[in-house]
Scaffold this motif. Structure first.
Motif, PDB file in Angstrom:
ATOM      1  N   PRO A  17       0.798  -1.232   0.000  1.00  0.00           N
ATOM      2  CA  PRO A  17       0.000   0.000   0.000  1.00  0.00           C
ATOM      3  C   PRO A  17       0.833   1.286   0.000  1.00  0.00           C
ATOM      4  CG  PRO A  17      -0.968  -1.598   1.493  1.00  0.00           C
ATOM      5  CD  PRO A  17       0.332  -2.181   1.021  1.00  0.00           C
ATOM      6  N   PHE A  20       1.131   2.799  -3.428  1.00  0.00           N
ATOM      7  CA  PHE A  20      -0.034   3.246  -4.199  1.00  0.00           C
ATOM      8  C   PHE A  20       0.129   4.697  -4.639  1.00  0.00           C
ATOM      9  CE2 PHE A  20      -3.151   0.198  -1.797  1.00  0.00           C
ATOM     10  CZ  PHE A  20      -2.590  -0.869  -2.464  1.00  0.00           C
ATOM     11  N   ARG A  22      -1.249   8.233  -5.125  1.00  0.00           N
ATOM     12  CA  ARG A  22      -2.362   8.988  -4.542  1.00  0.00           C
ATOM     13  C   ARG A  22      -2.273  10.440  -4.991  1.00  0.00           C
ATOM     14  NH1 ARG A  22      -1.034   5.362  -0.373  1.00  0.00           N
ATOM     15  NH2 ARG A  22      -2.813   4.158   0.376  1.00  0.00           N
ATOM     16  N   ALA A  29      -9.983   0.999 -12.325  1.00  0.00           N
ATOM     17  CA  ALA A  29      -9.351  -0.236 -11.844  1.00  0.00           C
ATOM     18  C   ALA A  29      -9.964  -1.472 -12.491  1.00  0.00           C
ATOM     19  CB  ALA A  29      -9.489  -0.324 -10.328  1.00  0.00           C
ATOM     20  N   ILE A  64      -0.033  -4.424  -8.202  1.00  0.00           N
ATOM     21  CA  ILE A  64      -1.010  -3.503  -8.776  1.00  0.00           C
ATOM     22  C   ILE A  64      -0.246  -2.598  -9.734  1.00  0.00           C
ATOM     23  CG2 ILE A  64      -2.557  -1.569  -8.265  1.00  0.00           C
ATOM     24  CD1 ILE A  64      -3.397  -3.013  -5.727  1.00  0.00           C
ATOM     25  N   TYR A  66       0.165   0.380 -12.516  1.00  0.00           N
ATOM     26  CA  TYR A  66      -0.426   1.660 -12.910  1.00  0.00           C
ATOM     27  C   TYR A  66       0.080   2.077 -14.289  1.00  0.00           C
ATOM     28  CZ  TYR A  66      -1.697   2.456  -7.970  1.00  0.00           C
ATOM     29  OH  TYR A  66      -2.226   2.367  -6.703  1.00  0.00           O
ATOM     30  N   LEU A  78      -5.268  -4.679 -11.634  1.00  0.00           N
ATOM     31  CA  LEU A  78      -5.204  -5.385 -10.350  1.00  0.00           C
ATOM     32  C   LEU A  78      -4.807  -6.850 -10.563  1.00  0.00           C
ATOM     33  CD1 LEU A  78      -8.538  -3.958  -8.873  1.00  0.00           C
ATOM     34  CD2 LEU A  78      -6.221  -3.243  -8.279  1.00  0.00           C
ATOM     35  N   TYR A 101      -6.197  -1.681  -1.353  1.00  0.00           N
ATOM     36  CA  TYR A 101      -6.552  -0.774  -2.452  1.00  0.00           C
ATOM     37  C   TYR A 101      -8.030  -0.409  -2.372  1.00  0.00           C
ATOM     38  CZ  TYR A 101      -7.086   1.234  -7.084  1.00  0.00           C
ATOM     39  OH  TYR A 101      -7.376   2.101  -8.120  1.00  0.00           O
ATOM     40  N   GLN A 107      -9.377   6.181  -3.865  1.00  0.00           N
ATOM     41  CA  GLN A 107      -8.565   5.683  -4.968  1.00  0.00           C
ATOM     42  C   GLN A 107      -9.284   5.608  -6.321  1.00  0.00           C
ATOM     43  OE1 GLN A 107      -5.379   5.577  -4.018  1.00  0.00           O
ATOM     44  NE2 GLN A 107      -4.957   3.435  -3.707  1.00  0.00           N
TER      45      GLN A 107
END
Length: 198
Positions: A17, A20, A22, A29, A64, A66, A78, A101, A107
């Motif tokens: 996490p 991630f 942000r 997703a 995960i 991006y 994902l 997530y 998110q």
């Protein structure tokens, strides 16, 4: 300004996490069972051969991932669930990563859940649909592998998917073929509308 889907760039793979992203950009997703053709759907949407890796062995996405699309939004890939031949420890790690997530309500702008048009959704699919619902963001369900069905089977199969996943009437369910491109325009329209509203 129209979003140029060709401008897709891999940004990072989040293993926990703390990784991630942000920032302020919307996040769309994508989730689906390990062998449902999630990478193929993503590649078809973006007109790319292998932006999302298509694995011969299901379960290739273990983090995960991006992708930044034209600096307008993130496409978030994902980890696949349910099938991959990996250790229980690794599966539990993916589960915790996904839970983190989904737990962060800030998110996700839109959830895209991919199921197999040929089969009744599995218990894992139902759990995933519930996660999306609980996250409180709009969701669209993509029934991939449409090209493998006879025309006469489509309507009944879509109805079965809608009932099994307990989808509300307002949840779009798109018959899709990553192979042939069926459903691509409709899915793109929903994605682009969701990221422009943010």
């Amino acid at each position: 300004m129209p979003i140029n889907l060709q401008k897709a760039e891999f940004i990072l793979s989040a293993a926990s996490p703390k990784d991630f992203i942000r920032d302020e950009l919307p996040q769309v997703a994508f989730a689906g069972r390990s062998n449902v053709g999630k990478s193929s759907v993503i590649n078809r949407l973006l007109n790319r051969k292998n932006l999302a890796r298509v694995g011969a062995a299901p379960g290739k996405t273990t983090h995960i991932n991006y992708f930044n699309i034209d600096r307008a939004f993130y496409l978030v890939d994902l980890p696949g669930y349910g099938y991959a031949k990996v250790s229980k420890g690794e599966r539990d790690r993916w589960g915790k990563l996904m839970e983190s997530y989904f737990a962060d309500r800030s998110q996700m702008t839109l959830g895209v859940m991919i199921v197999d048009a040929r089969h009744k959704p599995t218990a894992d699919d139902c759990t995933m649909a519930k996660w999306y619902r609980d996250a409180g963001c709009p969701v669209v369900v993509v029934a991939n592998k449409l090209d493998k069905l006879k025309k006469s089977e489509v309507e009944g199969n879509l109805q079965r998917i809608r009932e099994t996943l307990e989808l509300g009437e307002d949840t779009p369910l798109i018959p899709f073929s990553a192979e042939k491109g069926t459903g691509k325009e409709e899915l793109l329209r929903i994605i682009l509308a969701s990221v422009k509203e943010v």
